[in-house]
Design an enzyme around this catalytic site. Structure first.
Site, PDB file in Angstrom:
ATOM      1  CE  LYS A  22      -6.327  -1.654   5.316  1.00 31.29           C
ATOM      2  NZ  LYS A  22      -7.477  -1.725   4.588  1.00 31.29           N
TER       3      LYS A  22
ATOM      4  CG  HIS B  82      -5.542   0.931  -4.098  1.00 33.11           C
ATOM      5  ND1 HIS B  82      -4.973   0.207  -2.808  1.00 33.11           N
ATOM      6  CD2 HIS B  82      -6.693   0.267  -4.022  1.00 33.11           C
ATOM      7  CE1 HIS B  82      -5.790  -0.523  -2.183  1.00 33.11           C
ATOM      8  NE2 HIS B  82      -6.881  -0.679  -2.959  1.00 33.11           N
TER       9      HIS B  82
ATOM     10  CE1 TYR C 279      -6.236  -7.218  -6.681  1.00 30.15           C
ATOM     11  CE2 TYR C 279      -6.342  -8.644  -4.673  1.00 30.15           C
ATOM     12  CZ  TYR C 279      -6.195  -7.334  -5.087  1.00 30.15           C
ATOM     13  OH  TYR C 279      -5.900  -6.390  -4.382  1.00 30.15           O
TER      14      TYR C 279
ATOM     15  CG  HIS D  78      -5.541  -8.920   1.251  1.00 29.89           C
ATOM     16  ND1 HIS D  78      -5.605  -9.553  -0.030  1.00 29.89           N
ATOM     17  CD2 HIS D  78      -5.446  -7.703   0.971  1.00 29.89           C
ATOM     18  CE1 HIS D  78      -5.800  -8.490  -1.075  1.00 29.89           C
ATOM     19  NE2 HIS D  78      -5.457  -7.403  -0.388  1.00 29.89           N
TER      20      HIS D  78
ATOM     21  NE  ARG E 266      -3.572  -2.240   2.828  1.00 28.71           N
ATOM     22  CZ  ARG E 266      -3.184  -3.510   3.481  1.00 28.71           C
ATOM     23  NH1 ARG E 266      -1.892  -3.635   3.988  1.00 28.71           N
ATOM     24  NH2 ARG E 266      -4.057  -4.307   3.621  1.00 28.71           N
TER      25      ARG E 266
ATOM     26  NE  ARG F  31      -3.119  -3.627  -1.610  1.00 32.03           N
ATOM     27  CZ  ARG F  31      -2.639  -4.353  -0.734  1.00 32.03           C
ATOM     28  NH1 ARG F  31      -1.175  -4.477  -0.466  1.00 32.03           N
ATOM     29  NH2 ARG F  31      -3.150  -5.041   0.344  1.00 32.03           N
TER      30      ARG F  31
END
Length: 346
Positions: free
Chosen positions: A218, A292, A327, A318, A194, A295
């Site tokens: 995150k 993004h 994806y 993730h 990211r 990514r």
């Protein structure tokens, strides 16, 4: 959804007129998000703003006009039940909020009520019964492998914070910003990190020998991500010939950042987005995209190259495999498009 300046002013104004007890609750929730949950500043601001709006709705504060005067008469969270939560979301929908925004605000409300219940501010947790609007999750367009290679070579001329990306591995005459921009787009595409993760990378996080970079995702979750030789060459050129020209005098955070801005401070996400736009823009047939998009492109190319979902999930950071599975839809759609173009009975 990006907040406008008027949205931020409105949130500050609403916070100033919240009842004293509620204002203290918001302060505590904000500290919880930042300190205990380790969420990004962007998420902390968004969730805090959502909760301020929720409490203002609970106490009948008009959110369509700037509030006037001091704090309202003191009150607490009594009355915050499932009906109030649904009524708040309904008012947001009526004001024009889209499905994605409503889903985020519902998530913020559930996070808040769970914390408020654990902290003794609510007798029960009404958020357990709050459903999120169904969001049609779509991925942006991705670059083909040839387009991605062209983007890595785009912009041979030196530029500023949004400037070109000359071939850092071979162009001995490239200036510092050109070398930096080249390394930025190479590392983004090589790792799929990211943009916030990229800008937070410090010198000590990069292992050039093993071609690994440590990133914090995150919730401050740490992971190691590999990168290939093109990115390694671009990083080597940036570190040896580009970065020393931008390093300011003195010590501190500026000295630790891997990527620097034109004035020597840590590169910020906005500048990194401009760098990617400038790299992808000249590529024939490519959709306009920012970090993004790179990514998504990296994830798609990994899957099309035979990588398994679990590995891609780990690389991208993730939390759930369901996010990575999005994806697979992109790759199937690409196969269908090839079939439609080439099969005589398509």
């Amino acid at each position: 959804m990006r907040s406008s300046s008027s949205d931020r002013v409105s949130t500050r104004g609403l916070r100033a007129v919240l009842p004293g007890t509620c204002a203290r609750v918001v302060d505590g929730f904000e500290r919880h998000l930042r300190g205990e949950r380790g969420l990004s500043e962007h998420t902390v601001r968004a969730y805090t703003g959502d909760v301020i709006s929720l409490i203002a709705h609970l106490h009948g504060v008009d959110q369509s006009a700037p509030p006037e005067g001091g704090p309202a008469e003191d009150a607490d969270l009594v009355g915050l039940d499932i009906a109030e939560l649904r009524g708040w979301l309904a008012s947001q929908h009526a004001a024009g909020a889209g499905r994605t925004t409503l889903a985020r605000r519902a998530a913020a409300a559930r996070t808040f009520t769970a914390w408020a219940y654990r902290s003794g501010y609510l007798p029960t947790d009404p958020g357990l019964r709050l459903a999120s609007p169904q969001v049609h999750r779509t991925l942006p367009g991705v670059l083909s492998p040839a387009q991605a290679s062209a983007a890595m070579r785009a912009g041979d001329s030196p530029g500023g914070d949004a400037g070109g990306h000359g071939d850092a591995a071979t162009d001995e005459g490239a200036d510092a910003l050109t070398l930096r921009d080249r390394a930025v787009v190479e590392l983004l595409y090589a790792t799929g990190v990211r943009v916030s993760e990229l800008c937070a990378i410090d010198l000590g996080d990069v292992n050039p020998t093993d071609q690994l970079v440590r990133v914090f995702g995150k919730g401050r979750k740490e992971r190691m991500v590999p990168f290939g030789r093109p990115a390694a060459d671009a990083l080597r050129a940036w570190l040896s010939r580009g970065r020393p020209e931008l390093v300011p005098s003195g010590e501190g955070d500026r000295q630790q950042a891997l990527f620097l801005g034109a004035r020597g401070g840590r590169l910020n996400p906005r500048a990194a987005r401009r760098v990617v736009h400038e790299a992808v823009g000249p590529v024939e047939g490519a959709v306009d995209m920012g970090p993004h998009g790179l990514r998504h492109t990296a994830a798609t190319h990994l899957l099309e190259g035979g990588a398994d979902l679990r590995s891609v999930q780990e690389l991208l950071g993730h939390a759930t495999l369901a996010t990575t599975q999005l994806y697979t839809h992109v790759t199937v759609e690409r196969l269908k498009a090839i079939h439609d173009r080439t099969h005589p009975r398509a």
